[in-house]
Design an enzyme around this catalytic site. Structure first.
Site, PDB file in Angstrom:
ATOM      1  N   LEU A 153      -0.237  -0.280  -0.685  1.00  0.00           N
ATOM      2  CA  LEU A 153       0.860  -0.313  -1.660  1.00  0.00           C
ATOM      3  C   LEU A 153       0.410   0.238  -3.015  1.00  0.00           C
ATOM      4  O   LEU A 153      -0.712   0.004  -3.439  1.00  0.00           O
ATOM      5  CB  LEU A 153       1.339  -1.747  -1.893  1.00  0.00           C
ATOM      6  CG  LEU A 153       2.101  -2.453  -0.777  1.00  0.00           C
ATOM      7  CD1 LEU A 153       2.615  -3.796  -1.279  1.00  0.00           C
ATOM      8  CD2 LEU A 153       3.252  -1.620  -0.274  1.00  0.00           C
ATOM      9  N   TYR A 249      -9.297   3.995 -15.713  1.00  0.00           N
ATOM     10  CA  TYR A 249      -9.190   3.550 -14.324  1.00  0.00           C
ATOM     11  C   TYR A 249     -10.160   2.398 -14.022  1.00  0.00           C
ATOM     12  O   TYR A 249      -9.774   1.235 -14.038  1.00  0.00           O
ATOM     13  CB  TYR A 249      -9.393   4.732 -13.343  1.00  0.00           C
ATOM     14  CG  TYR A 249      -8.789   4.391 -11.986  1.00  0.00           C
ATOM     15  CD1 TYR A 249      -7.518   4.826 -11.641  1.00  0.00           C
ATOM     16  CD2 TYR A 249      -9.462   3.556 -11.096  1.00  0.00           C
ATOM     17  CE1 TYR A 249      -6.938   4.456 -10.436  1.00  0.00           C
ATOM     18  CE2 TYR A 249      -8.894   3.181  -9.898  1.00  0.00           C
ATOM     19  CZ  TYR A 249      -7.640   3.632  -9.569  1.00  0.00           C
ATOM     20  OH  TYR A 249      -7.074   3.249  -8.382  1.00  0.00           O
ATOM     21  N   LYS A 258      -8.340  -3.743  -8.940  1.00  0.00           N
ATOM     22  CA  LYS A 258      -9.144  -3.327  -7.781  1.00  0.00           C
ATOM     23  C   LYS A 258     -10.339  -4.256  -7.593  1.00  0.00           C
ATOM     24  O   LYS A 258     -10.778  -4.494  -6.464  1.00  0.00           O
ATOM     25  CB  LYS A 258      -9.602  -1.876  -7.935  1.00  0.00           C
ATOM     26  CG  LYS A 258      -8.462  -0.858  -7.915  1.00  0.00           C
ATOM     27  CD  LYS A 258      -7.735  -0.807  -6.583  1.00  0.00           C
ATOM     28  CE  LYS A 258      -6.708   0.304  -6.520  1.00  0.00           C
ATOM     29  NZ  LYS A 258      -5.930   0.294  -5.282  1.00  0.00           N
TER      30      LYS A 258
HETATM   31  P1  NAD Z   1       1.983   6.307  -2.991  1.00  0.00           P
HETATM   32  O1  NAD Z   1       2.752   6.160  -4.253  1.00  0.00           O
HETATM   33  O2  NAD Z   1       1.988   7.635  -2.322  1.00  0.00           O
HETATM   34  O3  NAD Z   1       2.488   5.227  -1.892  1.00  0.00           O
HETATM   35  C1  NAD Z   1       2.884   3.942  -2.223  1.00  0.00           C
HETATM   36  C2  NAD Z   1       3.550   3.274  -1.037  1.00  0.00           C
HETATM   37  O4  NAD Z   1       3.876   1.925  -1.419  1.00  0.00           O
HETATM   38  C3  NAD Z   1       4.867   3.930  -0.590  1.00  0.00           C
HETATM   39  O5  NAD Z   1       4.968   3.857   0.813  1.00  0.00           O
HETATM   40  C4  NAD Z   1       5.937   3.006  -1.210  1.00  0.00           C
HETATM   41  O6  NAD Z   1       7.188   3.001  -0.518  1.00  0.00           O
HETATM   42  C5  NAD Z   1       5.239   1.672  -1.058  1.00  0.00           C
HETATM   43  N1  NAD Z   1       5.759   0.623  -1.939  1.00  0.00           N
HETATM   44  C6  NAD Z   1       5.748   0.569  -3.290  1.00  0.00           C
HETATM   45  N2  NAD Z   1       6.314  -0.608  -3.701  1.00  0.00           N
HETATM   46  C7  NAD Z   1       6.643  -1.290  -2.585  1.00  0.00           C
HETATM   47  C8  NAD Z   1       7.238  -2.565  -2.347  1.00  0.00           C
HETATM   48  N3  NAD Z   1       7.577  -3.385  -3.330  1.00  0.00           N
HETATM   49  N4  NAD Z   1       7.464  -2.927  -1.056  1.00  0.00           N
HETATM   50  C9  NAD Z   1       7.139  -2.112  -0.017  1.00  0.00           C
HETATM   51  N5  NAD Z   1       6.547  -0.910  -0.189  1.00  0.00           N
HETATM   52  C10 NAD Z   1       6.309  -0.511  -1.455  1.00  0.00           C
HETATM   53  O7  NAD Z   1       0.515   5.808  -3.332  1.00  0.00           O
HETATM   54  P2  NAD Z   1      -0.966   6.247  -2.873  1.00  0.00           P
HETATM   55  O8  NAD Z   1      -1.537   7.122  -3.923  1.00  0.00           O
HETATM   56  O9  NAD Z   1      -0.998   6.674  -1.447  1.00  0.00           O
HETATM   57  O10 NAD Z   1      -1.712   4.846  -3.048  1.00  0.00           O
HETATM   58  C11 NAD Z   1      -1.935   3.949  -1.971  1.00  0.00           C
HETATM   59  C12 NAD Z   1      -3.223   3.208  -2.227  1.00  0.00           C
HETATM   60  O11 NAD Z   1      -4.307   4.147  -2.231  1.00  0.00           O
HETATM   61  C13 NAD Z   1      -3.276   2.486  -3.584  1.00  0.00           C
HETATM   62  O12 NAD Z   1      -3.964   1.276  -3.438  1.00  0.00           O
HETATM   63  C14 NAD Z   1      -4.083   3.446  -4.441  1.00  0.00           C
HETATM   64  O13 NAD Z   1      -4.740   2.794  -5.530  1.00  0.00           O
HETATM   65  C15 NAD Z   1      -5.081   3.954  -3.405  1.00  0.00           C
HETATM   66  N6  NAD Z   1      -5.766   5.210  -3.769  1.00  0.00           N
HETATM   67  C16 NAD Z   1      -5.054   6.289  -4.214  1.00  0.00           C
HETATM   68  C17 NAD Z   1      -5.758   7.452  -4.585  1.00  0.00           C
HETATM   69  C18 NAD Z   1      -5.012   8.673  -5.107  1.00  0.00           C
HETATM   70  O14 NAD Z   1      -5.677   9.585  -5.633  1.00  0.00           O
HETATM   71  N7  NAD Z   1      -3.719   8.742  -4.950  1.00  0.00           N
HETATM   72  C19 NAD Z   1      -7.154   7.513  -4.460  1.00  0.00           C
HETATM   73  C20 NAD Z   1      -7.838   6.407  -3.945  1.00  0.00           C
HETATM   74  C21 NAD Z   1      -7.133   5.257  -3.606  1.00  0.00           C
END
Ligand code: NAD
Length: 412
Positions: A153, A249, A258
Site C-alpha cells: 500500500l 526519505y 518504514k
Molecule cells: P502505487 O501508488 O503505485 O500503489 C499503491 C497501491 O495502494 C495501489 O494499488 C492503490 O490502489 C493502493 N491503495 C492506496 N490506498 C489504499 C487503500 N486505502 N485501500 C486499498 N488500497 C489502497 O505505489 P508503489 O510505488 O508501488 O508503492 C508500493 C510500496 O512500494 C510502498 O510501500 C512504497 O513505499 C514501496 N516502494 C516504492 C518505491 C518506488 O520507487 N515507487 C521504491 C521502493 C519501495
C-alpha cells in the site's frame, strides 16, 4: 464524446481520452493503454517461463498499480497462482475515465480469465476491518490458505479501526528544514525547494498510515481465520536510496514509518516461523509510480539514476524487480539472504558504488538547461505517462474509446 449503440438498455459513451497532467498526477487514464501496459508486463514474465516452486494462493494488498500490480502479475502469470487483489481505485463514472489501477486490474483479470486462473478483486479501503472481513470470506470460500501475502500500500490517509481517527501521511524532513534541488516534472524546471520539518503529529500520522500497524492487522485476522498456510511468506516493500534523498526519505517522516514497518516485520516473522514461513521487508529500487512521483527531490534523482542505469545495462522497472525478487530470492530453492537489518535487497544494482558515484557526480551539475543532456528526463516522463496508459506503442490515441470497462471477478 459520442453515444455508441445502446446494449441491454444501457448507453455506452465513447470518447477520445487525452492526458491531463496536473502537477505530479495525471487526472485521466486510457483504458486501452493501461491494458497494453499490463499485457507487456504479463508477456515479460511469461517469456521467462514458470517460477519454479512459486506460490499458488496469493493475496496482494495494493494490487492495482506499481509494485503491488507487478507482484500480482508475477504470482498469476509466472507462478499460475490464484490471486485476490485489494486496491482503492475510482471506477469510471458519468463518462469520466477511471483511475489507472481500475483499468490495469480489468486487463489483468481478463487475461487471467482467458488462462483459467482464479483472480478476484476487492475495491475499497484496505485499512478497514470490513474490507478485511470480505477478503477473508473470499479466501475461505474460493481459495483456501494463503502461501504469499504481499503488502504494497501507498496511501495518503488511514482511518484506524481501533480509535476511529483518520491519520494523514506527509513527506517531510524531521528536526530541521531541508533544502535541495527539485524537479518540477510538469514544468520541466529545476529549482531549490525548502521543506519545513514535520510536527510530532505529522510524524505520528505518517507512521500510522505507512508503518506496519495495518500489515500486522491483516496477518492477525488472516491467522485467526486459519488462512495462513504452511510455509506462508509475507513481504512488504521499503526504500533506502542515496544520501541526497535521506533528509526527505530515510530520515524523514516516511523513513520513520518504514522503521515501524521493519519492526513489525520482525514480529510477523515470529508468527509465520511457527508455520515454517517468514515475514520480511524487501528494499526495492526507485521507480516511477504514482507514489514516488509525489516525493520531493526523488523525481530528479530517478531521472539521473535512469540515465546511469540504462547506460550500464541495469535499468529495471517494477515488473523486472518483482520478477527478479521471485525467481532469484523468494522461490530460488535456497535460504533467503538478508542484509544486517534482516531485509532482502532488490536495490542491489541501484546502490552499486559505481552507479551511485556517477549519480553523485551528475547531481550538482543538473540545471533546467541541462536536464536533457545530463538526465533521462525523457525516460522519466515516458514512464510517468505510461502509468496512466499514455504513450504505449500500438494504441490509437485518436480513436474513441469506451471508459466503462468492467473488472471480471470484482466482488462487491
Ligand atoms: P502505487 O501508488 O503505485 O500503489 C499503491 C497501491 O495502494 C495501489 O494499488 C492503490 O490502489 C493502493 N491503495 C492506496 N490506498 C489504499 C487503500 N486505502 N485501500 C486499498 N488500497 C489502497 O505505489 P508503489 O510505488 O508501488 O508503492 C508500493 C510500496 O512500494 C510502498 O510501500 C512504497 O513505499 C514501496 N516502494 C516504492 C518505491 C518506488 O520507487 N515507487 C521504491 C521502493 C519501495
Amino acid at each position: 464524446m459520442a453515444l455508441l449503440p445502446a446494449g441491454c438498455g444501457q448507453e455506452l459513451r465513447a470518447m477520445i481520452i487525452k492526458p491531463k497532467v496536473r502537477g505530479f498526477v495525471c487526472v485521466t487514464a486510457h483504458p486501452t493503454g493501461c491494458a497494453r501496459h499490463v499485457q507487456q508486463q504479463i508477456e515479460y514474465v511469461k517469456a521467462k517461463g514458470p517460477v519454479r516452486g512459486g506460490p499458488r494462493n496469493v493475496l496482494v494488498i495494493g494490487a492495482s498499480t506499481g509494485y503491488g500490480l507487478a507482484s500480482r502479475i508475477v504470482s498469476a502469470f509466472g507462478s499460475g497462482a490464484a490471486t485476490l487483489g485489494v486496491f482503492f481505485e475510482r471506477p469510471p463514472a458519468e463518462g469520466k475515465p477511471a483511475t489507472p489501477g481500475w483499468y490495469n486490474t480489468a486487463a489483468l483479470a481478463a487475461a487471467a480469465q482467458r488462462e483459467g486462473l482464479f483472480a478476484a478483486s476487492l475495491n475499497g479501503d484496505a485499512f478497514s476491518d470490513e474490507l478485511k472481513a470480505r477478503a477473508i470470506d473470499i479466501i475461505r470460500t474460493d481459495m483456501g490458505p494463503l502461501d504469499l501475502v504481499v503488502y504494497s500500500l501507498a496511501a495518503p490517509r488511514r482511518t484506524d479501526p481501533v480509535d476511529g481517527q483518520t491519520y494523514r501521511s506527509t513527506l517531510k524532513p524531521i528536526g530541521a528544514p531541508f533544502t535541495a534541488n527539485n524537479l518540477d516534472t510538469d514544468r520541466k524546471v529545476i529549482a531549490p525547494i525548502t521543506l519545513e520539518p514535520a510536527t510530532e503529529e505529522e510524524i505520528r500520522g505518517t507512521v500510522k498510515v505507512m508503518g506496519g500497524e495495518d500489515w500486522e492487522r491483516w496477518l492477525e485476522q488472516l491467522e485467526a481465520a486459519g488462512l495462513l498456510g504452511e510455509g506462508c511468506l509475507s513481504v512488504a516493500y521499503d526504500y533506502v536510496g542515496p544520501e541526497v534523498t535521506w533528509p526527505v526519505y530515510h530520515y524523514g517522516t516516511i523513513g520513520r514509518a518504514k522503521q515501524h514497518l521493519r519492526e513489525t516485520a520482525r514480529r510477523l516473522d515470529a508468527l509465520l516461523k511457527l508455520k515454517r514461513g517468514a515475514a520480511f521487508i524487501s528494499v526495492n529500487k526507485a521507480v516511477v509510480t504514482q507514489a514516488s512521483s509525489a516525493i520531493p527531490v526523488v523525481p530528479l534523482y530517478i531521472s539521473i539514476l535512469f540515465k546511469v542505469m540504462k547506460a550500464a545495462g541495469l535499468h529495471e522497472d517494477c515488473i523486472h524487480q518483482i520478477d527478479r525478487l521471485f525467481r532469484t530470492r523468494l522461490y530460488h530453492g535456497s535460504a533467503l539472504v538478508f542484509d544486517d537489518e534482516g531485509r532482502v535487497r532488490m536495490d542491489d544494482w541501484e546502490m552499486r558504488p559505481d552507479i551511485q558515484r556517477q549519480v553523485k557526480e551528475i547531481w550538482p551539475a543538473v540545471t533546467t538547461e541541462t536536464i536533457d543532456a545530463l538526465t533521462d528526463f525523457a525516460g522519466y516522463q515516458e514512464n510517468f505517462l505510461q502509468l496512466f496508459g499514455f504513450g504505449l506503442p500500438g494504441v490509437d490515441y485518436a480513436a474513441e474509446v469506451d471508459p466503462e470497462v468492467p473488472i471480471p471477478g470484482l466482488r462487491t
